[in-house]
Design an enzyme around this catalytic site. Structure first.
Site, PDB file in Angstrom:
ATOM      1  N   ASP A  45     -15.177   2.628   8.262  1.00 18.47           N
ATOM      2  CA  ASP A  45     -14.020   3.634   7.942  1.00 18.47           C
ATOM      3  C   ASP A  45     -14.786   4.837   7.065  1.00 18.47           C
ATOM      4  OD1 ASP A  45     -11.233   4.801   7.453  1.00 18.47           O
ATOM      5  OD2 ASP A  45     -11.693   3.801   5.612  1.00 18.47           O
TER       6      ASP A  45
ATOM      7  N   ARG B 143     -14.528  12.815   9.725  1.00 19.12           N
ATOM      8  CA  ARG B 143     -13.443  13.531  10.229  1.00 19.12           C
ATOM      9  C   ARG B 143     -13.086  14.523   8.892  1.00 19.12           C
ATOM     10  NH1 ARG B 143      -9.305   8.765   9.189  1.00 19.12           N
ATOM     11  NH2 ARG B 143      -7.879  10.465   9.574  1.00 19.12           N
TER      12      ARG B 143
ATOM     13  N   LYS C   8      -8.469  -1.253   5.844  1.00 16.47           N
ATOM     14  CA  LYS C   8      -8.768  -1.798   4.522  1.00 16.47           C
ATOM     15  C   LYS C   8      -7.966  -2.791   4.048  1.00 16.47           C
ATOM     16  CE  LYS C   8      -8.965   2.867   4.049  1.00 16.47           C
ATOM     17  NZ  LYS C   8      -9.065   4.233   3.723  1.00 16.47           N
TER      18      LYS C   8
ATOM     19  N   HIS D 197       0.874  -1.087  -0.002  1.00 16.94           N
ATOM     20  CA  HIS D 197      -0.053  -0.035   0.062  1.00 16.94           C
ATOM     21  C   HIS D 197       0.898   1.309  -0.128  1.00 16.94           C
ATOM     22  CE1 HIS D 197      -3.254   2.823   1.147  1.00 16.94           C
ATOM     23  NE2 HIS D 197      -2.399   3.227   1.733  1.00 16.94           N
TER      24      HIS D 197
ATOM     25  N   SER E  22      -7.484   3.605   9.917  1.00 15.91           N
ATOM     26  CA  SER E  22      -8.158   3.760   8.634  1.00 15.91           C
ATOM     27  C   SER E  22      -7.422   2.939   7.584  1.00 15.91           C
ATOM     28  CB  SER E  22      -8.251   5.090   8.452  1.00 15.91           C
ATOM     29  OG  SER E  22      -8.729   5.218   7.087  1.00 15.91           O
TER      30      SER E  22
HETATM   31  N1  URA Z   1      -5.900   7.537   3.886  1.00 15.42           N
HETATM   32  C1  URA Z   1      -6.765   6.650   4.490  1.00 15.42           C
HETATM   33  O1  URA Z   1      -7.237   5.608   3.806  1.00 15.42           O
HETATM   34  N2  URA Z   1      -7.339   7.071   5.420  1.00 15.42           N
HETATM   35  C2  URA Z   1      -6.832   8.229   6.326  1.00 15.42           C
HETATM   36  O2  URA Z   1      -7.258   8.363   7.427  1.00 15.42           O
HETATM   37  C3  URA Z   1      -5.825   9.019   5.751  1.00 15.42           C
HETATM   38  C4  URA Z   1      -5.482   8.766   4.421  1.00 15.42           C
END
Ligand code: URA
Ligand code: CA
Length: 433
Positions: free
Chosen positions: A161, A168, A187, A82, A183
Site C-alpha cells: 500500500d 498514485r 491497513k 477508523h 488501501s
Molecule cells: N487514505 C488512505 O489510507 N488511502 C487512500 O487511498 C486514500 C486515503
C-alpha cells in the site's frame, strides 16, 4: 503470467482473478514489476473499476505483503475505528474509554502522522508521563485487564500500500473508490482488528467532498470487510466545519475529558454515540444500536466512562490527576479572541482553513521530524447556524507566539457571516451496516 496481459485485461474491462492480483502486488512490492506497468494498471482500474471480489482480493494481497498483527491473545472481539480524516476530530480519545467501559476490548495501534494537529498519540502525550512505548506483552495484558491500551505503530504493515499510494499520488489515481477502499481496509486488517467501524467524512474539510462519493466509499469498505470475514460498519458524518470546538492537541484532550464527563460539545458527543454504538454491536455487547447507545449513555452518566479514562492514563504512566484538573495540561502563553467584524449568522466555517490556522500556530507537523506544540490551537465559540453580534468573539486563539496577525487573517477568510436564517448542517447523513 505477464504483467502486460493483466494490464490489457483490465484495460478491456474484464475482471482480474486472485492469482493475477497477487502476481501484481507481489511483483510490485519486490520490485520485479516496474512503476510504468503498475501505473498503467492503476489507471486502467481508475477507469474500469473493480468488482467486489477483485476489491477484496486486492485488499488481502496488500495485507499479505507485510506483517500482520496477531491480537488473538486478547479475549473477545476486537473492534477498531477508523476516520477518513477531519479537523478537530477528537473521537478516538473519547471512544476508546467509552466503549471499553461497557466491555468492548480496544487494542489501539496508533501513529503520529502529519496533519493540522498531531495524531492520537501526540494528543495523549500532552498528559504528563503518558507513554505508548510498551512491549507487545504489556499491550496484550493491559487490554485483557483494563479493556483498553494504545501502542505505537510497530512492524512493517502493508508495504504494498505504501508503494502504491506514492505512485498514485504522482499519477492522478488517488481518487478511485476501489483503490482508496482497499488501501484503508488493508491497513485496518493488517493491524489485527476482528471488526471495523468507519467514520467516513464528507464536506469541504473531508477527503470526499460530496455525499455520493462518501457513500460509495463507505459501501465499498463495508463490502470488502464483509467479503474477508471482518464485520464492518460505517457512519457518514459531516466535515463542513470542524468537529466540536477545540482544534489542537491538549485542547482536544480537554474536550475529550469534558465529553467523557457528559458535558462535551453536542456534535462530538453525538458522533461518539453513533460510532460507539456500532462498535458495541459489532463486538456483541449489545443486540441493537438502541441498546448499545443506552449502555454508552448510562456509562457516561454514571461516571464509569470517565473512570475508565483515568485507569487508562495511569496504566500507561500518565498522571490521571489531569483528568480532574485539566489546568495541568500544557497551556499556551497567549489567549487572543477573534471578534466578529459584523453581526449576523455564521454561514460558513471552512474546516480545512481553520485546521491550517491551527497548524500555523504549531499544532501540527509539516515534516516527520518537526516538533509539535501541544499547547496551542483554536477554540471555537460559534458554529454554523449560530448568531453572532459585531465584536463578539468567534473563537479564541491559543498561541505561544506573539504575532498572530497572519493566523487571524486566515481565520477571518475561513469564516463567513451572513444575514437571514442559516440551517445547521446535519451531523450524520447515513449509517451503513
Ligand atoms: N487514505 C488512505 O489510507 N488511502 C487512500 O487511498 C486514500 C486515503
Ligand atoms: Ca474538536
Amino acid at each position: 503470467m505477464r504483467m502486460y496481459d493483466i494490464i490489457e485485461k483490465k484495460r478491456d474491462g474484464k475482471s482480474l482473478n486472485e492469482d493475477e492480483i497477487d502476481f501484481f502486488i507481489d511483483g510490485y512490492t519486490n520490485g520485479t514489476i516496474p512503476d510504468y506497468q503498475a501505473s498503467a494498471l492503476l489507471m486502467a482500474i481508475y477507469f474500469q473499476d473493480m468488482t467486489a471480489a477483485e476489491r477484496a482480493n486486492l485488499t488481502m494481497a496488500m495485507v499479505k505483503s507485510g506483517d500482520e498483527i496477531d491480537l488473538s491473545a486478547i479475549e473477545g472481539i476486537k473492534v477498531d475505528k477508523h476516520s477518513t480524516g477531519g479537523v478537530g476530530d477528537t473521537t478516538t480519545l473519547i471512544l476508546g474509554p467509552l466503549v471499553a467501559s461497557v466491555g468492548v476490548p480496544v487494542a489501539k495501534m496508533s501513529g503520529r502522522g502529519l496533519g493540522h494537529t498531531g495524531g492520537t498519540i501526540d494528543k495523549l502525550e500532552s498528559i504528563p508521563g503518558f507513554h505508548v512505548e510498551i512491549t507487545n506483552n504489556e499491550f496484550v495484558k493491559l487490554v485483557n485487564h483494563n479493556k483498553l491500551a494504545v501502542i505505537g505503530q510497530t512492524g512493517n504493515l502493508t508495504p504494498a500500500d505504501k508503494k502504491i499510494y506514492s505512485l498514485r499520488d504522482v499519477t492522478a489515481t488517488v481518487n478511485s473508490i476501489p483503490l482508496i477502499a482497499s488501501s484503508i481496509m488493508s491497513k485496518k486488517i493488517a493491524s489485527g482488528a476482528d471488526a471495523i467501524v468507519l467514520d467516513v467524512k464528507t464536506g469541504t474539510g473531508a477527503f470526499m467532498k460530496n455525499l455520493d462519493d462518501a457513500r460509495a466509499l463507505a459501501k465499498a469498505m463495508v463490502s470488502i470487510g464483509n467479503h474477508v470475514g471482518r464485520k464492518t460498519a460505517a457512519v457518514i458524518s459531516d466535515m463542513n466545519q470542524p468537529l466540536g470546538f477545540a482544534i489542537g492537541n491538549a485542547l482536544e484532550v480537554k474536550e475529550a475529558i469534558d465529553t467523557l464527563k457528559g458535558h462535551g460539545p453536542e456534535d462530538l458527543t453525538e458522533l461518539c454515540l453513533a460510532l460507539g454504538s456500532q462498535m458495541v454491536v459489532l463486538s456483541n455487547h449489545a443486540q441493537t444500536l438502541e441498546e448499545a447507545r443506552e449502555k454508552l449513555q448510562e456509562s457516561i452518566a454514571s461516571g464509569k466512562a470517565f473512570e475508565q479514562f483515568k485507569l487508562f492514563l495511569s496504566s500507561q504512566g500518565g498522571d490521571a490527576k489531569v483528568a480532574d484538573e485539566p489546568k495541568l495540561l500544557p497551556q499556551a502563553k497567549n489567549m487572543i479572541a477573534l471578534p466578529a467584524k459584523e453581526s449576523g449568522i455564521v454561514s460558513e466555517m471552512v474546516a480545512n482553513d481553520i485546521g491550517t490556522a491551527a497548524a500555523m500556530l504549531g499544532a501540527g507537523r509539516t515534516t516527520k521530524e518537526s516538533e509539535i506544540d501541544l499547547a496551542v490551537g483554536i477554540v471555537l465559540h460559534k458554529k454554523i447556524g449560530d448568531r453572532v453580534e459585531k465584536g463578539e468573539p468567534l473563537l479564541t486563539i491559543h498561541a505561544n507566539q506573539e504575532d498572530v496577525e497572519t493566523v487571524k487573517e486566515k481565520l477571518y477568510e475561513s469564516i463567513t457571516i451572513s444575514d437571514g436564517h442559516i440551517e445547521k448542517p446535519p451531523l450524520i447523513y447515513d449509517l451503513i451496516m
